[in-house]
Design a protein around this motif. Sequence first.
Motif, short mmCIF file in Angstrom:
data_model
loop_
_atom_site.label_atom_id
_atom_site.label_comp_id
_atom_site.label_asym_id
_atom_site.label_seq_id
_atom_site.Cartn_x
_atom_site.Cartn_y
_atom_site.Cartn_z
N GLU A 24 -12.89 -36.23 6.82
CA GLU A 24 -12.93 -36.08 8.28
C GLU A 24 -13.77 -37.20 8.91
O GLU A 24 -14.88 -37.49 8.47
N GLY A 25 -13.20 -37.84 9.91
CA GLY A 25 -13.89 -38.89 10.64
C GLY A 25 -13.88 -40.25 9.97
O GLY A 25 -14.38 -41.22 10.55
N ARG A 26 -13.35 -40.34 8.80
CA ARG A 26 -13.29 -41.64 8.11
C ARG A 26 -11.99 -42.36 8.43
O ARG A 26 -10.99 -41.73 8.74
N ASP A 27 -12.04 -43.68 8.32
CA ASP A 27 -10.83 -44.47 8.49
C ASP A 27 -10.05 -44.39 7.18
O ASP A 27 -10.45 -44.95 6.16
N LEU A 28 -8.94 -43.67 7.24
CA LEU A 28 -8.14 -43.42 6.05
C LEU A 28 -6.72 -43.92 6.28
O LEU A 28 -6.17 -43.74 7.37
N LEU A 29 -6.15 -44.55 5.27
CA LEU A 29 -4.75 -44.96 5.33
C LEU A 29 -4.04 -44.49 4.08
O LEU A 29 -4.68 -44.08 3.11
N LEU A 30 -2.73 -44.55 4.14
CA LEU A 30 -1.91 -44.30 2.96
C LEU A 30 -1.28 -45.63 2.56
O LEU A 30 -0.70 -46.33 3.39
N LEU A 31 -1.42 -45.98 1.29
CA LEU A 31 -0.86 -47.21 0.75
C LEU A 31 0.21 -46.84 -0.26
O LEU A 31 -0.06 -46.12 -1.22
N THR A 32 1.43 -47.34 -0.03
CA THR A 32 2.51 -47.10 -0.97
C THR A 32 2.85 -48.40 -1.68
O THR A 32 3.18 -49.41 -1.05
N THR A 33 2.71 -48.35 -3.01
CA THR A 33 3.01 -49.49 -3.86
C THR A 33 4.22 -49.16 -4.73
O THR A 33 4.61 -48.00 -4.84
N THR A 34 4.78 -50.19 -5.35
CA THR A 34 5.87 -49.99 -6.30
C THR A 34 5.29 -50.09 -7.70
O THR A 34 4.60 -51.06 -8.03
N PRO A 45 -4.00 -42.32 -0.87
CA PRO A 45 -4.88 -42.33 0.31
C PRO A 45 -6.14 -43.13 -0.02
O PRO A 45 -6.65 -43.07 -1.15
N MET A 46 -6.63 -43.90 0.95
CA MET A 46 -7.86 -44.66 0.72
C MET A 46 -8.54 -45.05 2.02
O MET A 46 -7.91 -45.12 3.07
N VAL A 47 -9.83 -45.30 1.91
CA VAL A 47 -10.64 -45.75 3.04
C VAL A 47 -10.30 -47.21 3.30
O VAL A 47 -10.02 -47.98 2.38
N TYR A 48 -10.35 -47.60 4.57
CA TYR A 48 -10.12 -48.99 4.92
C TYR A 48 -11.09 -49.42 6.01
O TYR A 48 -11.72 -48.60 6.67
N THR A 49 -11.19 -50.73 6.20
CA THR A 49 -11.89 -51.31 7.34
C THR A 49 -10.97 -52.33 7.99
O THR A 49 -10.03 -52.83 7.37
N ARG A 50 -11.24 -52.61 9.23
CA ARG A 50 -10.44 -53.60 9.96
C ARG A 50 -11.10 -54.97 9.86
O ARG A 50 -12.31 -55.09 9.90
N VAL A 81 3.75 -50.61 1.65
CA VAL A 81 3.91 -49.90 2.92
C VAL A 81 2.57 -49.28 3.26
O VAL A 81 1.91 -48.68 2.40
N VAL A 82 2.15 -49.45 4.51
CA VAL A 82 0.88 -48.93 4.99
C VAL A 82 1.16 -47.89 6.07
O VAL A 82 2.03 -48.09 6.93
N GLU A 83 0.42 -46.79 6.02
CA GLU A 83 0.46 -45.77 7.07
C GLU A 83 -0.95 -45.61 7.62
O GLU A 83 -1.89 -45.33 6.87
N VAL A 84 -1.09 -45.83 8.92
CA VAL A 84 -2.35 -45.65 9.62
C VAL A 84 -2.04 -44.79 10.83
O VAL A 84 -1.22 -45.17 11.67
N GLY A 85 -2.68 -43.64 10.91
CA GLY A 85 -2.34 -42.71 11.98
C GLY A 85 -0.86 -42.36 11.86
O GLY A 85 -0.38 -42.05 10.78
N ALA A 86 -0.14 -42.45 12.97
CA ALA A 86 1.30 -42.18 12.95
C ALA A 86 2.12 -43.45 12.71
O ALA A 86 3.34 -43.40 12.64
N ASP A 87 1.45 -44.59 12.59
CA ASP A 87 2.11 -45.88 12.40
C ASP A 87 2.39 -46.13 10.92
O ASP A 87 1.52 -45.95 10.07
N ARG A 88 3.61 -46.54 10.61
CA ARG A 88 4.02 -46.87 9.24
C ARG A 88 4.70 -48.23 9.29
O ARG A 88 5.62 -48.44 10.09
N TYR A 89 4.27 -49.15 8.43
CA TYR A 89 4.85 -50.49 8.46
C TYR A 89 4.76 -51.17 7.10
O TYR A 89 3.94 -50.82 6.26
N GLU A 90 5.63 -52.16 6.92
CA GLU A 90 5.61 -52.97 5.71
C GLU A 90 4.48 -53.98 5.83
O GLU A 90 4.17 -54.47 6.92
#
Length: 134
Positions: A24-34, A45-50, A81-90
Amino acid sequence: MNDYNAQIIEEFRANAGIVGGRWEGRDLLLLTTTGRKSGRSHTTPMVYTRDGDRLLVYASKAGAPTHPDWYLNLVADPNVVVEVGADRYESVATSLAGDERDRAFEQQAKLSPVFAEYQEKTDRVIPVVALARA
């Protein structure tokens, strides 16, 4: 994928990136690899920074002596593929090197001192990976 990660991924996707518990409250993303061996998609799922337009992730594996599988997968195929919030992109993943890696890791260790502990626990240099939109 273990049940713990599956639960986080489900909660993340159901709530546009918002999760509770220890995340909760952490910057978390989903990373999809092959998978480098299987060719199947693997989501972690993992923590990230900008860092400007890039996101940085850290292949700490809690200070284990070996790199995490997700890191080995993106070394073999940097198209992810990265998912941040509701955003999903290559995205394209690039391991940082030298001073750039060291500065980024040092900043993360200041933000979250557990990362310095992870580095102390292992002989390997923990990789820092930049994720840039494709």
